[in-house]
Design an enzyme around this catalytic site. Structure first.
Site, PDB file in Angstrom:
ATOM      1  N   GLN A 190       0.874  -1.172   0.000  1.00 20.72           N
ATOM      2  CA  GLN A 190       0.000   0.000   0.000  1.00 20.72           C
ATOM      3  C   GLN A 190       0.899   1.206   0.000  1.00 20.72           C
ATOM      4  O   GLN A 190       1.964   1.175   0.600  1.00 20.72           O
ATOM      5  CB  GLN A 190      -0.870   0.002   1.255  1.00 20.72           C
ATOM      6  CG  GLN A 190      -2.200  -0.628   0.974  1.00 20.72           C
ATOM      7  CD  GLN A 190      -3.075  -0.652   2.178  1.00 20.72           C
ATOM      8  OE1 GLN A 190      -2.595  -0.506   3.293  1.00 20.72           O
ATOM      9  NE2 GLN A 190      -4.340  -0.841   1.952  1.00 20.72           N
ATOM     10  N   SER A 191       0.444   2.218  -0.649  1.00 17.04           N
ATOM     11  CA  SER A 191       1.453   3.266  -0.859  1.00 17.04           C
ATOM     12  C   SER A 191       1.703   4.210   0.308  1.00 17.04           C
ATOM     13  O   SER A 191       2.757   4.168   0.911  1.00 17.04           O
ATOM     14  CB  SER A 191       1.185   4.024  -2.138  1.00 17.04           C
ATOM     15  OG  SER A 191      -0.138   4.441  -2.142  1.00 17.04           O
ATOM     16  N   THR A 192       0.761   5.043   0.655  1.00 17.47           N
ATOM     17  CA  THR A 192       1.121   6.080   1.635  1.00 17.47           C
ATOM     18  C   THR A 192       0.821   5.634   3.059  1.00 17.47           C
ATOM     19  O   THR A 192       0.044   4.715   3.290  1.00 17.47           O
ATOM     20  CB  THR A 192       0.347   7.384   1.369  1.00 17.47           C
ATOM     21  OG1 THR A 192      -1.023   7.106   1.591  1.00 17.47           O
ATOM     22  CG2 THR A 192       0.556   7.889  -0.026  1.00 17.47           C
ATOM     23  N   GLN A 229      -2.751   5.685   3.832  1.00 17.80           N
ATOM     24  CA  GLN A 229      -3.489   4.500   3.395  1.00 17.80           C
ATOM     25  C   GLN A 229      -3.308   3.372   4.394  1.00 17.80           C
ATOM     26  O   GLN A 229      -4.236   2.636   4.715  1.00 17.80           O
ATOM     27  CB  GLN A 229      -2.985   4.062   2.023  1.00 17.80           C
ATOM     28  CG  GLN A 229      -3.604   4.864   0.896  1.00 17.80           C
ATOM     29  CD  GLN A 229      -3.068   4.437  -0.446  1.00 17.80           C
ATOM     30  OE1 GLN A 229      -2.317   3.479  -0.556  1.00 17.80           O
ATOM     31  NE2 GLN A 229      -3.460   5.160  -1.470  1.00 17.80           N
TER      32      GLN A 229
END
Ligand code: ZN
Length: 684
Positions: free
Chosen positions: A22-24, A27
């Site tokens: 998952q990126s950030t 998130q």
């Protein structure tokens, strides 16, 4: 997860890698559902036949955003393990999300094909050696990329539109908060608002960001945290120089809403890795600037002025702001020989000088690049400044300004008349259009076109008038200027006026000062370039160097040379003092002073010889004997001698005495006692 027939015992004997991504960080914090689903893949792997010991989860990319695999060690780890053939299958929630960029994904798929690694996601199992599966995965990857692109485009478009209206919200600088309606308002916390206002006021007063830091030495300054556990919280700390620069350059404090002040750029480094940097854009390139968007701490004009002053303080980019020292032309003085800026030096004695130091540093020094006493230059420049600012000169300048203003007024009047005419014609076209019968469509259409054209002309005339009005610079009130000119000389010399203020005042009128000297000689040309564009040249003499200033004046030294050989030191002193002459230090003459000049100028003392008298040396050389013998004979009374006032021995060598002496020498040869003169440098 169908088609288990693609899974062979060979695959099951190798590892099942569950790749969670998952990126950030946001998130990770907020979309726990997705993370939970990704971890559920472990159970899927077990259900499909992998032993629990062979199932591994790679999740170290969590919270690492990135459109490339460069910084994502988890993804790199996965790729390298696929290369080694350790992996039987890769489990992901969605194949296209294994990698954010299709280049990374294509590489992974290619490696998976070579090493017979299966890719398994929620839709099914893909065997990369199967053409259909490869095609399908390729398509999915391409579509995912397209989807991202469209999504990003829409989001950016919506963001820009909101920003253009001034409605896009971003974190506010400290001193501002959003109210319940979402408007930007000044923080109700009085301490916060006062701290921000005081920073801006301190800069206005001192003109230096470092001085603001000094003013806040005993105070604290608020800071608002963004993101993390402290998000939105106010924290108090010390005010740093970079914070002051941040506050001063932030247009929000001038009540403006700005979007596009920073731009992210992606740069490819030499090793092929991609880095992102954020750069501040010049003011002219800001996409959105809405003035008076919210209440400001300062006006927009003050903000622009602050930016100018900051730029003028930036010594690293070549600016030379006024400093505290006494040398008036510091920062605006140039060498007329090589054209470079001159440095200002302060000596221990308190004297200052201007030196062409840059040319020396760059090894381009010319013979005329010299050090020049600052006081000589400053006296002339200050004198000229005060002359220029005499009330009558100012009155003359103001009269000229009036004339220019009058001329400007006339050009404004012309624009106003043009606007009036355009307005009248537009009104007439409008009336004609409305008077036309709506049924008469053809006529109505052409009248409408004409009306529109007139409206265009009207808008142009309005813009032209605004431009003319904007081009007139504002002058302070006349009375204020006249009063200032009258007070100036007193203000200039007042002890309360700092050297820095004097320099600031000088710089408002003088653009720069150029010093040109010859390789030799004491002439120095001082070129003053006024801000008005006028320039003038003043020729001055350099003061003599200190050793020369203390030297005995030339006419006096000449007198000593003239009297010296005939007078004793006491007599010379009496002569000089009787004429009221002084030494180089300004004192009356004494014996020591005369002796010094005698020594320097090699003036002989008076001999004091009477006619027929000689010195010991002269007798010795005449008779070709040693001086010791002469002294011996004088002592024994063979040679008559007397001591003069100067202390010299005067020997009277009459012809009879000389004859006796020569006889003695001849006798001594017979006795072989050797009165011979000993050649110099040989022992007796
Ligand atoms: Zn020079």
């Amino acid at each position: 997860m169908s088609a288990p027939n693609k899974i062979s015992p060979n695959h099951l004997s190798r590892k099942a890698m569950v790749y969670v991504r998952q990126s950030t960080m946001a998130q990770v914090r907020e979309h726990t559902e997705s993370t939970a689903r990704q971890y559920a893949l472990v159970e899927d792997a077990a259900r499909l036949g992998w032993a629990a010991a062979r199932i591994e989860v790679i999740d170290c990319d969590l919270g690492l955003s990135g459109r490339s695999a460069e910084h994502r060690s988890g993804f790199r780890d996965l790729v390298s393990r696929v290369c080694l053939g350790e992996v039987g299958a890769i489990f992901g929630l969605e194949v296209s999300r294994l990698a954010r960029s299709s280049a990374d994904l294509a590489r992974l798929l290619e490696l998976a094909r070579l090493t017979d690694t299966l890719i398994i996601d929620a839709d099914g199992t893909y065997d990369l050696r199967d053409f259909n599966d490869r095609l399908l995965l390729g398509l999915k990857g391409t579509m995912s990329e397209a989807e991202l692109h469209i999504l990003a485009g829409r989001m950016q478009g919506a963001k820009r539109a909101a920003a253009a209206r001034g409605e896009l919200r971003f974190p506010l600088p400290v001193g501002y908060v959003h109210d319940v309606d979402g408007n930007t308002v000044i923080d109700a916390d009085q301490e916060v608002a006062a701290a921000v206002a005081d920073v801006l006021a301190a800069f206005q007063a001192t003109g230096s960001a470092y001085a603001v830091v000094a003013a806040f030495k005993e105070r604290r300054f608020p800071r608002r945290a963004y993101g993390g556990v402290w998000a939105g919280e106010l924290r108090w700390g010390r005010l740093t120089h970079s914070r002051v620069l941040g506050v001063l350059s932030n247009p929000s404090y001038a009540g403006a809403y700005v979007f596009g002040r920073y731009r992210t750029q992606r740069l490819v480094a030499a090793d092929g890795s991609v880095h992102e940097t954020t750069r501040e854009q010049p003011r002219s390139e800001w996409a959105v600037v809405i003035q008076d968007h919210h209440p400001g701490y300062i006006t927009w004009e003050q903000y622009l002025l602050n930016q100018q002053r900051l730029a003028a303080n930036a010594t690293r980019s070549g600016a030379r702001p006024p400093r505290e020292g006494a040398a008036l032309c510091q920062g605006i003085v140039h060498c007329g020989s090589c054209g470079r800026a001159m440095a200002t030096n302060y000596r221990l004695s308190g004297r200052a000088d201007y030196e062409c130091a840059l040319s020396r540093a760059d090894h381009v020094t010319t013979p005329a690049c010299r050090v020049i006493d600052a006081a000589t230059v400053d006296r002339i420049v200050a004198e000229r400044l005060l002359q220029v600012l005499r009330p009558e000169e100012v009155a003359l300048a103001l009269a000229t300004v009036d004339e220019v203003a009058d001329r400007r007024l006339r050009s404004t009047r012309a624009s106003e008349l043009a606007l009036e005419r355009a307005r009248f014609q537009a009104d007439r076209a409008e009336r004609a259009f409305h008077a036309c019968e709506p049924e008469n469509r053809l006529v109505a259409r052409s009248l409408e076109g004409r009306w529109e054209a007139k409206l265009g002309v009207l808008a142009e005339a309005e813009a032209a008038l605004a431009a003319v009005k904007a081009s007139v610079p504002k002058l302070p009130p006349r009375a204020e200027l006249e009063a200032l000119a009258a007070d100036l000389p007193a203000l200039w010399t007042a002890p309360s006026t700092s050297d820095k203020d004097r320099k600031r005042l000088l710089r408002t009128l003088v653009a720069d000062v150029t010093l040109t000297s010859q390789p030799h000689g004491d002439e120095v040309r001082i070129g003053i370039r006024w801000r008005s564009g006028a320039s003038e040249l003043v020729v001055a003499r350099r003061p003599p160097p200190p050793y020369e200033a203390k030297r005995t004046p030339k006419p006096v030294a000449d007198l000593i040379v003239q009297f010296g050989p005939f007078m004793t030191d006491q007599e010379v002193v009496a002569q000089l003092n009787a004429r009221g002459l002084k030494t180089g230090m300004g004192r009356p003459f004494d014996v020591a002073a005369v002796k010094w000049v005698r020594y320097i100028q090699r003036v002989p003392s008076p001999s004091g010889f009477e006619p027929g008298e000689m010195s010991v040396d002269q007798v010795a050389s005449r008779l070709n004997i040693s001086t010791d013998v002469v002294y011996y004979w004088i002592e024994r009374g063979h040679l008559p001698a007397r001591r003069a006032v100067s202390g010299r021995l005067c020997v009277s060598l009459t012809p009879e005495v000389e004859a006796t002496c020569r006889q003695r020498i001849v006798d001594s040869h017979h006795l072989n006692t050797g009165f011979r003169r000993v050649p110099e440098g040989k022992a007796v």
